[in-house]
Motif scaffolding. Structure first.
Motif, PDB file in Angstrom:
ATOM      1  N   PHE A 256       0.835  -1.202   0.000  1.00  0.00           N
ATOM      2  CA  PHE A 256       0.000   0.000   0.000  1.00  0.00           C
ATOM      3  C   PHE A 256       0.869   1.252   0.000  1.00  0.00           C
ATOM      4  N   GLU A 257       0.458   2.243  -0.803  1.00  0.00           N
ATOM      5  CA  GLU A 257       1.152   3.529  -0.809  1.00  0.00           C
ATOM      6  C   GLU A 257       0.884   4.254   0.507  1.00  0.00           C
ATOM      7  N   LEU A 258       1.922   4.846   1.084  1.00  0.00           N
ATOM      8  CA  LEU A 258       1.792   5.523   2.373  1.00  0.00           C
ATOM      9  C   LEU A 258       0.775   6.661   2.287  1.00  0.00           C
ATOM     10  N   ASP A 259      -0.203   6.632   3.199  1.00  0.00           N
ATOM     11  CA  ASP A 259      -1.198   7.701   3.306  1.00  0.00           C
ATOM     12  C   ASP A 259      -1.574   7.811   4.783  1.00  0.00           C
ATOM     13  N   LEU A 260      -0.841   8.652   5.512  1.00  0.00           N
ATOM     14  CA  LEU A 260      -1.034   8.763   6.953  1.00  0.00           C
ATOM     15  C   LEU A 260      -2.426   9.288   7.309  1.00  0.00           C
ATOM     16  N   VAL A 261      -2.912  10.229   6.530  1.00  0.00           N
ATOM     17  CA  VAL A 261      -4.228  10.816   6.827  1.00  0.00           C
ATOM     18  C   VAL A 261      -5.320   9.745   6.755  1.00  0.00           C
ATOM     19  N   ILE A 290       0.634   5.908  14.765  1.00  0.00           N
ATOM     20  CA  ILE A 290       0.444   6.630  13.497  1.00  0.00           C
ATOM     21  C   ILE A 290       0.534   8.134  13.736  1.00  0.00           C
ATOM     22  N   ALA A 291      -0.068   8.613  14.821  1.00  0.00           N
ATOM     23  CA  ALA A 291      -0.115  10.052  15.119  1.00  0.00           C
ATOM     24  C   ALA A 291       1.275  10.655  15.293  1.00  0.00           C
ATOM     25  N   GLU A 292       2.196   9.859  15.783  1.00  0.00           N
ATOM     26  CA  GLU A 292       3.570  10.354  15.984  1.00  0.00           C
ATOM     27  C   GLU A 292       4.219  10.808  14.676  1.00  0.00           C
ATOM     28  N   LYS A 293       3.770  10.296  13.561  1.00  0.00           N
ATOM     29  CA  LYS A 293       4.353  10.630  12.259  1.00  0.00           C
ATOM     30  C   LYS A 293       3.625  11.791  11.587  1.00  0.00           C
ATOM     31  N   MET A 294       2.586  12.337  12.250  1.00  0.00           N
ATOM     32  CA  MET A 294       1.700  13.311  11.613  1.00  0.00           C
ATOM     33  C   MET A 294       1.792  14.686  12.262  1.00  0.00           C
ATOM     34  N   THR A 295       1.426  15.700  11.461  1.00  0.00           N
ATOM     35  CA  THR A 295       1.299  17.059  11.979  1.00  0.00           C
ATOM     36  C   THR A 295      -0.121  17.235  12.536  1.00  0.00           C
ATOM     37  N   SER A 296      -0.327  18.284  13.318  1.00  0.00           N
ATOM     38  CA  SER A 296      -1.667  18.546  13.857  1.00  0.00           C
ATOM     39  C   SER A 296      -2.665  18.801  12.723  1.00  0.00           C
ATOM     40  N   GLN A 297      -2.211  19.404  11.627  1.00  0.00           N
ATOM     41  CA  GLN A 297      -3.083  19.651  10.486  1.00  0.00           C
ATOM     42  C   GLN A 297      -3.507  18.341   9.829  1.00  0.00           C
ATOM     43  N   GLN A 298      -2.581  17.413   9.711  1.00  0.00           N
ATOM     44  CA  GLN A 298      -2.907  16.116   9.127  1.00  0.00           C
ATOM     45  C   GLN A 298      -3.922  15.359   9.994  1.00  0.00           C
ATOM     46  N   ILE A 299      -3.772  15.458  11.304  1.00  0.00           N
ATOM     47  CA  ILE A 299      -4.713  14.785  12.204  1.00  0.00           C
ATOM     48  C   ILE A 299      -6.106  15.384  12.045  1.00  0.00           C
ATOM     49  N   LYS A 300      -6.168  16.721  11.896  1.00  0.00           N
ATOM     50  CA  LYS A 300      -7.462  17.374  11.678  1.00  0.00           C
ATOM     51  C   LYS A 300      -8.085  16.885  10.365  1.00  0.00           C
ATOM     52  N   GLU A 301      -7.272  16.768   9.310  1.00  0.00           N
ATOM     53  CA  GLU A 301      -7.760  16.274   8.026  1.00  0.00           C
ATOM     54  C   GLU A 301      -8.264  14.831   8.173  1.00  0.00           C
ATOM     55  N   ALA A 302      -7.549  14.046   8.971  1.00  0.00           N
ATOM     56  CA  ALA A 302      -7.954  12.659   9.191  1.00  0.00           C
ATOM     57  C   ALA A 302      -9.295  12.587   9.916  1.00  0.00           C
ATOM     58  N   GLU A 303      -9.478  13.449  10.893  1.00  0.00           N
ATOM     59  CA  GLU A 303     -10.746  13.465  11.630  1.00  0.00           C
ATOM     60  C   GLU A 303     -11.908  13.839  10.714  1.00  0.00           C
ATOM     61  N   ASP A 304     -11.688  14.785   9.830  1.00  0.00           N
ATOM     62  CA  ASP A 304     -12.718  15.177   8.857  1.00  0.00           C
ATOM     63  C   ASP A 304     -13.008  14.026   7.886  1.00  0.00           C
ATOM     64  N   PHE A 305     -11.937  13.344   7.465  1.00  0.00           N
ATOM     65  CA  PHE A 305     -12.094  12.216   6.539  1.00  0.00           C
ATOM     66  C   PHE A 305     -12.920  11.109   7.202  1.00  0.00           C
ATOM     67  N   ALA A 306     -12.674  10.849   8.477  1.00  0.00           N
ATOM     68  CA  ALA A 306     -13.403   9.804   9.196  1.00  0.00           C
ATOM     69  C   ALA A 306     -14.890  10.128   9.271  1.00  0.00           C
ATOM     70  N   ILE A 307     -15.208  11.398   9.494  1.00  0.00           N
ATOM     71  CA  ILE A 307     -16.616  11.819   9.551  1.00  0.00           C
ATOM     72  C   ILE A 307     -17.314  11.550   8.224  1.00  0.00           C
ATOM     73  N   GLN A 308     -16.649  11.886   7.128  1.00  0.00           N
ATOM     74  CA  GLN A 308     -17.227  11.669   5.803  1.00  0.00           C
ATOM     75  C   GLN A 308     -17.351  10.172   5.490  1.00  0.00           C
ATOM     76  N   TRP A 309     -16.372   9.389   5.916  1.00  0.00           N
ATOM     77  CA  TRP A 309     -16.418   7.937   5.686  1.00  0.00           C
ATOM     78  C   TRP A 309     -17.656   7.341   6.348  1.00  0.00           C
ATOM     79  N   LYS A 310     -17.916   7.734   7.582  1.00  0.00           N
ATOM     80  CA  LYS A 310     -19.069   7.196   8.305  1.00  0.00           C
ATOM     81  C   LYS A 310     -20.385   7.518   7.598  1.00  0.00           C
TER      82      LYS A 310
END
Length: 325
Positions: A256-261, A290-310
């Motif tokens: 899999f291609e790396l995609d932290l978000v 996973i979070a250790e490799k991410m910026t706070s902005q990336q974590i925010k993007e991930a949280e938004d992505f999770a909401i849309q996924w649901k």
């Protein structure tokens, strides 16, 4: 055969007199909520919702309520039997089978089985009388039910060949474990073919098994990645945990291609299973990694992505066997 036909006619009359109730909107919501929680192994939370729909006469809810009660107590109780019988009277094969198997239940060892007045073997006869005529006409689910009643693998294979994804999955498992008469090189091929057929039929457990088969035997990582992704999109717990981890390279596997978000977002979905299947230990270990490799902005993007996924995917599920043991 005459006995079976007689029993079948009786069952048809019973089913016609006990037609499955039409639920009101709030009862339908309760049923759906109960089934989601049941499939997430949150049995205690599922029970009151399933009871609401069961009392309204819904046979599927009655069956799963009985399953929930029996699993909670670890043996057949009078209340579980009551709801199995309610579902069975509406033609539910699976309720009849569970009633038929109650003769081997833990309650037998404890000498406190419910006294229903009807021997367990009679319920199996009723299930067979209802299923066998349909199975002989080519009904794939009825063939699978005949396998569960008789444990005759011929019925399982017939059901699998007729396109039943559950039967195909169990044919693959059986072949993998050495059942049947196959040469070694044919056995491996059969396992792959059955897992593939079941995956294509929509069985998410088979999707993950087929991905592992491709990885181990054919090195086809592209197709393996496809099935892991589809299993995750179906909401299957193992698909979600694997897809999220592999996207975040925690660990790196299947190419899999790396995609932290996306990896963080999809792994975070497993929080919804808190209280079911002991998943939180995994989440609490992997998500910070996973979070250790991410910026706070990336974590925010991930949280938004999770909401849309649901919003666009089904609720998470363990996809437990319909006939629990």
């Amino acid at each position: 055969m005459k006995t079976s036909a007689f029993l079948f006619s009786i069952l048809l009359s019973i089913v016609s007199l006990s037609a499955n109730a039409e639920l009101k909107p709030e009862q339908t919501l309760a049923k759906n909520k109960g089934l989601v929680l049941y499939n997430q192994l949150k049995i205690d939370l599922a029970t009151p919702y399933l009871k609401t729909a069961s009392e309204a006469g819904d046979s599927e809810s009655q069956y799963y309520l009985a399953e929930a009660i029996r699993q909670t107590n670890r043996y057949m109780t009078p209340e579980a039997e009551k709801w199995y019988e309610a579902a069975a009277r509406q033609g539910n094969y699976y309720a009849m089978i569970q009633l038929g198997r109650s003769g081997n239940d833990l309650c037998k060892v404890m000498s406190n089985c419910p006294d229903s007045g009807k021997p367990p073997v009679d319920w199996l006869k009723n299930a067979r009388a209802l299923a066998e005529p349909l199975a002989e006409k080519g009904d794939a689910e009825a063939m699978y039910v005949m396998y569960e009643i008789t444990l005759n693998r011929d019925w399982l294979e017939k059901s699998a060949n007729a396109g039943n994804p559950d039967a195909q999955f169990w044919m693959a498992i059986g072949d993998k474990q050495g059942e049947g008469f196959l040469l070694p090189w044919k056995r491996k091929e059969a396992v792959g073919n059955w897992f593939k057929a079941s995956a294509e039929g929509g069985n998410p457990r088979a999707m993950m098994e087929y991905a592992a088969y491709l990885y181990e035997n054919e090195g086809d990582l592209k197709v393996a990645r496809h099935w892991i992704k589809v299993a995750a999109e179906k909401g299957y717990k193992s698909g979600v945990s694997s897809y999220g981890a592999y996207l975040a390279h925690a660990p790196e596997r299947f190419g899999f291609e790396l995609d932290l978000v996306k990896g963080y977002a999809i792994t975070s979905l497993l929080k919804d299973l808190d209280g079911g299947g002991n998943v939180q230990v995994y989440v609490e270990e992997v998500l910070p990694e996973i979070a250790e490799k991410m910026t706070s902005q990336q974590i925010k993007e991930a949280e938004d992505f999770a909401i849309q996924w649901k919003k666009s995917h089904p609720p998470l599920s363990f996809f437990p066997d319909k006939l629990s043991r």
